[in-house]
Design an enzyme around this catalytic site. Structure first.
Site, PDB file in Angstrom:
ATOM      1  N   HIS A  20      37.379  23.573  11.063  1.00 46.66           N
ATOM      2  CA  HIS A  20      37.771  24.272  12.299  1.00 46.66           C
ATOM      3  C   HIS A  20      36.900  25.511  12.446  1.00 46.66           C
ATOM      4  O   HIS A  20      37.212  26.568  11.907  1.00 46.66           O
ATOM      5  CB  HIS A  20      39.266  24.618  12.224  1.00 46.66           C
ATOM      6  CG  HIS A  20      39.822  25.266  13.456  1.00 46.66           C
ATOM      7  ND1 HIS A  20      41.167  25.252  13.763  1.00 46.66           N
ATOM      8  CD2 HIS A  20      39.230  25.954  14.462  1.00 46.66           C
ATOM      9  CE1 HIS A  20      41.369  25.900  14.901  1.00 46.66           C
ATOM     10  NE2 HIS A  20      40.201  26.353  15.334  1.00 46.66           N
ATOM     11  N   HIS A  22      34.371  27.321  15.500  1.00 51.59           N
ATOM     12  CA  HIS A  22      33.700  27.361  16.815  1.00 51.59           C
ATOM     13  C   HIS A  22      32.351  28.031  16.587  1.00 51.59           C
ATOM     14  O   HIS A  22      32.311  29.179  16.113  1.00 51.59           O
ATOM     15  CB  HIS A  22      34.515  28.190  17.808  1.00 51.59           C
ATOM     16  CG  HIS A  22      35.927  27.708  17.987  1.00 51.59           C
ATOM     17  ND1 HIS A  22      36.311  26.921  19.051  1.00 51.59           N
ATOM     18  CD2 HIS A  22      37.033  27.883  17.224  1.00 51.59           C
ATOM     19  CE1 HIS A  22      37.603  26.656  18.943  1.00 51.59           C
ATOM     20  NE2 HIS A  22      38.068  27.209  17.842  1.00 51.59           N
ATOM     21  N   HIS A 200      43.508  21.868  19.791  1.00 53.53           N
ATOM     22  CA  HIS A 200      44.277  23.047  19.396  1.00 53.53           C
ATOM     23  C   HIS A 200      45.688  22.866  19.953  1.00 53.53           C
ATOM     24  O   HIS A 200      45.853  22.529  21.135  1.00 53.53           O
ATOM     25  CB  HIS A 200      43.686  24.314  20.015  1.00 53.53           C
ATOM     26  CG  HIS A 200      42.452  24.823  19.347  1.00 53.53           C
ATOM     27  ND1 HIS A 200      41.330  24.073  19.159  1.00 53.53           N
ATOM     28  CD2 HIS A 200      42.180  26.053  18.815  1.00 53.53           C
ATOM     29  CE1 HIS A 200      40.409  24.819  18.547  1.00 53.53           C
ATOM     30  NE2 HIS A 200      40.901  26.023  18.331  1.00 53.53           N
ATOM     31  N   GLU A 203      49.275  27.015  18.269  1.00 53.49           N
ATOM     32  CA  GLU A 203      48.720  28.293  17.787  1.00 53.49           C
ATOM     33  C   GLU A 203      49.574  29.384  18.445  1.00 53.49           C
ATOM     34  O   GLU A 203      50.415  29.989  17.803  1.00 53.49           O
ATOM     35  CB  GLU A 203      47.243  28.416  18.190  1.00 53.49           C
ATOM     36  CG  GLU A 203      46.598  29.738  17.790  1.00 53.49           C
ATOM     37  CD  GLU A 203      45.171  29.914  18.364  1.00 53.49           C
ATOM     38  OE1 GLU A 203      44.797  29.221  19.326  1.00 53.49           O
ATOM     39  OE2 GLU A 203      44.450  30.801  17.845  1.00 53.49           O
ATOM     40  N   ASP A 281      37.769  29.507  11.851  1.00 55.76           N
ATOM     41  CA  ASP A 281      37.917  29.559  13.303  1.00 55.76           C
ATOM     42  C   ASP A 281      36.737  30.282  13.964  1.00 55.76           C
ATOM     43  O   ASP A 281      35.837  29.636  14.490  1.00 55.76           O
ATOM     44  CB  ASP A 281      39.261  30.234  13.663  1.00 55.76           C
ATOM     45  CG  ASP A 281      39.805  29.842  15.022  1.00 55.76           C
ATOM     46  OD1 ASP A 281      39.248  28.930  15.655  1.00 55.76           O
ATOM     47  OD2 ASP A 281      40.817  30.451  15.447  1.00 55.76           O
ATOM     48  N   ASP A 282      36.756  31.610  13.929  1.00 53.58           N
ATOM     49  CA  ASP A 282      35.706  32.440  14.546  1.00 53.58           C
ATOM     50  C   ASP A 282      35.377  33.571  13.562  1.00 53.58           C
ATOM     51  O   ASP A 282      35.771  34.722  13.762  1.00 53.58           O
ATOM     52  CB  ASP A 282      36.227  33.028  15.869  1.00 53.58           C
ATOM     53  CG  ASP A 282      36.666  31.928  16.824  1.00 53.58           C
ATOM     54  OD1 ASP A 282      35.790  31.250  17.387  1.00 53.58           O
ATOM     55  OD2 ASP A 282      37.885  31.732  16.975  1.00 53.58           O
TER      56      ASP A 282
HETATM   57  N1  ADE Z   1      38.275  29.270  20.959  1.00 52.46           N
HETATM   58  C1  ADE Z   1      37.750  29.967  19.947  1.00 52.46           C
HETATM   59  N2  ADE Z   1      38.723  30.340  19.097  1.00 52.46           N
HETATM   60  C2  ADE Z   1      39.884  29.853  19.582  1.00 52.46           C
HETATM   61  C3  ADE Z   1      41.232  29.878  19.147  1.00 52.46           C
HETATM   62  N3  ADE Z   1      41.609  30.525  18.038  1.00 52.46           N
HETATM   63  N4  ADE Z   1      42.154  29.291  19.909  1.00 52.46           N
HETATM   64  C4  ADE Z   1      41.808  28.673  21.033  1.00 52.46           C
HETATM   65  N5  ADE Z   1      40.564  28.606  21.481  1.00 52.46           N
HETATM   66  C5  ADE Z   1      39.599  29.185  20.758  1.00 52.46           C
HETATM   67 ZN    ZN Z   2      39.972  27.385  17.045  1.00 53.15          ZN
END
Ligand code: ADE
Ligand code: ZN
Length: 339
Positions: A20, A22, A200, A203, A281-282
């Site tokens: 996961h 991005h 997703h 969340e 994630d990011d």
């Molecule tokens: N795009 C990038 N990070 C995200 C996240 N945590 N939830 C939804 N979309 C995303």
């Molecule tokens: Zn994500």
């Protein structure tokens, strides 16, 4: 050595997969500023400290606003090459031997960047990493749920020349108010074209969104999914069907899904027998790549080595690799666990 540095060294060497991620979320502050300067994109930030001071989010949307602004500095093939290569070098450094990376072409279209430009840069970096140190990479075509289903379907059509480059489709961006069922037709069309599917769900959105991702979109795994604990029947279903959740601990704390890491439910889910995995994630925006996520769990929740081994094992089992490839990585993990 203190307990933390021993665990840190051990986790750093642990062979693991990241499922996961991005790619735009891996854009580091120094690269963002360099590309903004190169491409004449005017930003309010002049130093990496100023960029990092903006990593201060109250919810998913407050993060997404900065995330899309960050991605607006990417313009040409070389920029996309650097973005991908920076992350793949992190994989090598952190022993992330396999990664499944979300690519979101709709993010770049309003900036006049074509799908072909994005893919040329990404594919060049991936080829170098595969040939250079045996990095394993799969790509996921991630569609943006705040946009219409029609736009997502058009993007899927534009992806036809790159059909062999993507193993699955995914669904990201603003969750609340954009339920999975909005994209039922997209997922049907993609399934007919042989794509696997993830989304997703759960969340910020409710457990019901996890149900509809499973039942209406027929996804193979769920990104995040931590709100599944609010529905006991769903929890049983996830266990019985062995549906993986790609959980992102630092992300969840940064976006206030949990008040603190000590409140995070990943280890409860693990002990309950749900197939959870750890992911970043990011990572640039949430101040931690994959190893830092494992470390945060160790520090706040006392994640043990046996638990971390199960999480790493899950990361390979939940991947979209072939059975043979999975077996090879699981074998490496087994050797590592014997020290
Ligand atoms: N795009 C990038 N990070 C995200 C996240 N945590 N939830 C939804 N979309 C995303
Ligand atoms: Zn994500």
């Amino acid at each position: 050595m203190s307990d933390n540095s021993d665990f840190n060294a051990w986790v750093s060497g642990l062979p693991k997969a990241e499922l996961h991620l991005h790619i735009d979320g891996s854009l580091q502050a120094h690269r963002l500023l360099a590309l903004a300067e190169k491409n004449n994109v005017k930003l309010d930030y002049k130093t990496t400290e100023e960029v990092e001071a903006a990593y201060n989010f109250v919810d998913l949307q407050s993060f997404l606003d900065l995330y899309y602004l960050g991605a607006s500095v990417l313009k040409d093939e070389e920029d996309f090459y650097h973005l991908m290569m920076d992350y793949l070098l992190k994989c090598r450094e952190q022993n992330i031997v396999h990664c499944e990376i979300m690519v979101e072409p709709q993010t770049y279209f309003p900036n006049g960047v074509s799908f072909a430009t994005v893919m040329a840069g990404f594919k060049k970096a991936i080829k170098e990493a595969e040939q250079g140190w045996g990095q394993s990479v799969l790509l996921i075509l991630s569609l943006l749920r705040h946009l219409s289903e029609q736009e997502a379907i058009e993007t899927l059509t534009q992806a036809e020349p790159f059909r062999d480059d993507f193993v699955a489709i995914g669904l990201a961006s603003s969750e609340n108010g954009n339920p999975p069922e909005k994209f039922e037709k997209l997922y049907r069309v993609a399934r007919e074209q042989g794509y696997l599917a993830i989304a997703h769900a759960g969340e910020e959105g409710p457990a019901d969104y996890i149900w509809s991702a499973l039942k209406k979109l027929k996804v193979q795994r769920i990104d995040h999914g931590v709100r599944c604990v609010e529905d006991a029947t769903l929890l049983q279903y996830l266990k019985k069907e062995n549906i993986p959740l790609t959980v992102c601990p630092l992300s969840n704390v940064c976006l206030c899904v949990f008040d603190s890491m000590t409140e995070h439910n990943i280890l409860e889910l693990l002990e309950e027998g749900v197939k959870v995995t750890v992911n970043s994630d990011d990572p640039s925006y949430f101040r931690g790549f994959l190893n830092e996520n494992y470390m945060a769990l160790h520090e706040a929740l006392n994640l043990t080595k046996p638990q971390a081994l199960v999480l790493a094992k899950n990361s390979f089992e939940a991947s979209f690799l072939t059975a043979d490839q999975k077996a090879q990585y699981l074998q490496k993990l087994d050797v590592y666990s014997r020290g």
